[in-house]
Design a protein around this motif. Sequence first.
Motif, PDB file in Angstrom:
ATOM      1  N   UNK A  39       5.905  -1.445  -2.664  1.00  0.00           N
ATOM      2  CA  UNK A  39       5.902  -2.398  -3.789  1.00  0.00           C
ATOM      3  C   UNK A  39       7.314  -2.977  -3.947  1.00  0.00           C
ATOM      4  N   UNK A  40       7.760  -3.711  -2.933  1.00  0.00           N
ATOM      5  CA  UNK A  40       9.174  -4.107  -2.895  1.00  0.00           C
ATOM      6  C   UNK A  40       9.607  -4.914  -4.118  1.00  0.00           C
ATOM      7  N   UNK A  50      12.694   1.882 -10.662  1.00  0.00           N
ATOM      8  CA  UNK A  50      12.195   3.064 -11.385  1.00  0.00           C
ATOM      9  C   UNK A  50      10.719   3.347 -11.085  1.00  0.00           C
ATOM     10  N   UNK A  51       9.991   2.341 -10.607  1.00  0.00           N
ATOM     11  CA  UNK A  51       8.571   2.553 -10.286  1.00  0.00           C
ATOM     12  C   UNK A  51       8.319   2.629  -8.782  1.00  0.00           C
ATOM     13  N   UNK A  53      -5.802  -4.288  -4.887  1.00  0.00           N
ATOM     14  CA  UNK A  53      -6.343  -4.595  -6.218  1.00  0.00           C
ATOM     15  C   UNK A  53      -5.391  -4.137  -7.309  1.00  0.00           C
ATOM     16  N   UNK A  54      -4.889  -2.923  -7.130  1.00  0.00           N
ATOM     17  CA  UNK A  54      -3.967  -2.381  -8.121  1.00  0.00           C
ATOM     18  C   UNK A  54      -2.650  -3.130  -8.126  1.00  0.00           C
ATOM     19  N   UNK A  55      -2.070  -3.274  -6.943  1.00  0.00           N
ATOM     20  CA  UNK A  55      -0.732  -3.860  -6.849  1.00  0.00           C
ATOM     21  C   UNK A  55      -0.725  -5.327  -7.254  1.00  0.00           C
ATOM     22  N   UNK A 110       1.787   3.314 -12.797  1.00  0.00           N
ATOM     23  CA  UNK A 110       2.401   2.614 -11.663  1.00  0.00           C
ATOM     24  C   UNK A 110       2.859   3.514 -10.513  1.00  0.00           C
ATOM     25  N   UNK A 111       3.514   4.668 -10.805  1.00  0.00           N
ATOM     26  CA  UNK A 111       4.004   5.471  -9.666  1.00  0.00           C
ATOM     27  C   UNK A 111       2.882   5.928  -8.726  1.00  0.00           C
ATOM     28  N   UNK A 112       1.743   6.363  -9.289  1.00  0.00           N
ATOM     29  CA  UNK A 112       0.665   6.833  -8.418  1.00  0.00           C
ATOM     30  C   UNK A 112      -0.035   5.666  -7.722  1.00  0.00           C
TER      31      UNK A 112
END
Lengths: 409, 331
Positions: free
Chosen positions: A55-56, A61-62, A91-93, A113-115
Motif C-alpha cells: 500500500x505504497x 503508520x499503516x 476491494x479493500x485497498x 487498515x493494518x490487517x
Amino acid sequence: MDLDFTAAEDAFRTEARAWLAAHVPATPLPSLETADGFAAHREWERALHADRWSVVSWPEEFGGRGASILQWLIFEEEYYAAGAPGRVSQNGINLLAPTLFEHGTDEQRARVLPSMASGEVIWAQAWSEPESGSDLASLRSTAQRVDGGWLLNGQKTWSSRAAFADRAFGLFRSDREGLEAGKPHRGLTYLMFPLDADGVTVRPIGRLDGKPAFAELFLDEVFVPDADVIGEPGQGWKVAMSTAGNERGLTLRSPGRFTAAADRLTELWRAEGDPGDTALRDRVADAVIGARAYRLFTYANASRIAEEGGGPAGPSGKGGGGRRAGSIGAESSLNKVFWSDLDIALHETALDLLGPYGELSDEANDAPAHGSWAEGYTFSLAGPIYAGTNEIQRDIIAERLLGLPKGRR
Amino acid sequence: MRFLLDDEQREFARSLDKMLSAADPAATIRAWAAGDTGPGRALWARLAEAGVFALAVPDEHEGTGFLPVELAVSFRELGRHATPGPLVETVAAAALLGRLGGPLAADHLPGIASGKTAASLCLASPTSPYALDADAADAVFVVDGDTLRLAESTGPVQPSSDPARRLARPVGGAVLRQGEEMAAAAAHAAEVAALCTAAQALGVGRTLLAQTVAYVGGRTQFGVAIGSFQAVKHRLADALIALEFAEPLVHAAALALASGDAEGPASGPAVAAAKVAACEAAYTAGRSALQLHGALGYTEELDLSLWIRKARALRTAWGTPAECRARVLAG
C-alpha cells in the motif's frame, strides 16, 4: 509542461523494479478466483507487505510509504511490467480504505487498515442486490437499530471476492422514510461485517468461465456493533459515493496495467503477427495508442491533483469545479469508460493474434503465456459492468460534463 | 513532472480564441472558399502579430525559436475557429527552412514570421501531390525525395471536400537544395505538420462537440430536448472521451518534438499516435454532429458543415490513419 521525473522518483522506480525482479513468482500464480489461487495471492500480499510494497500510497503508520500520487503511478507501472500477480486485496485497498481515510474514525483505521495491508483480512464489496444494480439507491437490505449495534437482513449479490474473502462492506437501509418520500438516497448506512458471522450465508457464483469470482450473500439477523458503522448512520450514500469516485477514478485501474499489456501485445505482434494483416496491425496500434493516452491523461490528472494538494489516500479539502481537491469528480467517468473499453480491445486483439490458441482456456496446458491472455480477457469483460456500468458513466459524462438535460435512464 | 499547460500558455490560447471569435469565422471561411482571400489574409496578419508563425522560426530569423507546445496550443485554437489558409504548411515550411539554414532560410523566414509570406508545402512523395492553398500562397515549396524546389506555378485548383481547402499541383521551379540533409529536414517538417494538424483537429472536434451539445439541448421533439435521450447523450459522451484522451497525446508529441533534434530521440511514433488519435476523435465528433443535427446537419448552409467537412479532410492530411498506426508500431 514536461514529462520528467525527479531523481528521487527515478530512484523509487529503481528500488521498486529491483524488489519486483527479485520477488515476482517466475510462474504465474493460479487464478485468484479459485481457492488455491486465492490462498497463493494472499501469501503474495504478505510478501509485498513485509517490504512495504502493498500500500505504497498509505501513511507509514499503516504499512505504507506515504508515496506521492506520481510515485504510486510509477510503482504500478513497474508492478505490471514485472508481470506481478493480480491484487486479491484490491476491494479493500481501492474502495474501503479511501473511505476509511475520509470518513472513518481513528479507532477504525487502526483496527482495519493494518490487517488489510498485510492480506490477513481480505475484503469483499457488498453493493448490489437482486433488484438494485445501476439503481443502487433503491436497495432494500436493512440495518435495524438494536442495543449496541445493528441487525442486518436481506440479500446482496455480485459480491466480488466474497467466495473466499473474510469480511465485507456495503450499504444498508436503516430508515425507510427516505424511500417512502421518493428520496431513496436517504436513510442508508455504510457498514462492515464478517462473512463468517452467524446468519451470513455465502453462495459463490461462477463467472463466465465458471470460476467463483463473486457470490450472493444472504443475511439473516446478522449483528454488527456500532464500531463498524462508517460515517454517520443514514449518511451512507454520501460516504459510499466518495468510494465510487475512487473506484472509477485514479485508484482502481492504474495505467501501468494497460501499458504493460500493450507492451506484451506489441511483442506478441512482432513475434507472431502477419505483417500483411494490416487490419490486425491497426488494432494492435490502437491498443498501444490507447494505453499511452490513458497514461498521459492520468499524468495530467496527477499533475492537477498535485497542484491542488491531496493524493489517492490522503485527506482532501474542497477544490473547484464541483469536485474535491485531490480527486477527479465526474471526470472519473471518462476514465472508467476509457480503460474498460481499452482492456477488452487489448485482450480481444491478443486472442485474435493467437489464432487457434486464442480459444484455449487459461487452464489449458497449451494456453499461451500461462493463460494470461485468456484470464485477462475474461477479467476484462466485466469492466464495462462493475463500478457503475458504462451506460451510467456515459449518462454522467453527458449530464455533468457536457451539461445535457437529465432524462429517463 | 507538471504535465499541464502553464498560465502563460493558457492565456495565449485565450487571447487567440478571443481574436479569432471576433473575426466572424464563418464569413471568413466562406470568402476564402470562394477565392476571396482578403478577410483571411487580414486575419493572417493579426495571427502573425500575435506571434503564431514566429513559433516555428529560429531566433536569428526573427522568430522565437522552435516552440512546438505553443504551436499545438495555437493550432487547437485555429482549428476551433476553422481558420482558413495554409497555416500548417507555412509552419512546416518554416520548420524545414529553419533546419536547412543559410541564405535560403534568411530569404524566407523573416517574411513568414512577420506574416508577409504565406507559404505552402507539398511533400510530393510519398505524402501528397497537392499543395494546400497554393493559389493564395506567396511561396510554394515542393519536396520530392531529397530535392527541394520552389514551384514556378500551380495547376488548376482541385476542390477539396472541405471548401476552405484549395488544393493544386505545383508545377516546375528551380531546385533549391538537394541531398540527405534536405531529406532529414523534410521528415522533420512532416512531423511538425502532423503535430499541427493533430492540434487543429482537436480544436475542430471541440467546436463540433460544443455546437452539437448546444443544438440537442435546445431542439425539442416528443415534448423534450433531444439531448435528454440516452442514444444522443452516449454518442456525445463518446466524442468527449475521444477528444479528452487525444489531447494529452498531442501535448506529449509536442514535448517529443521539443526535446528532439536531428540526432535526438525519435519523435515519430509520438507524433503519429497524436495525429491518428486526434483526427479520429475530430472525425467521430463530426459524424455525431452531422447525425444529431438531423437533415440540417446534411446541409452546406449550416455553418457547422464547414467544421464537419474539415474534420474529414484533416483525417488524411499529413499522414493517413494507416500510415500513422504503422509508424506507432515501427517504434
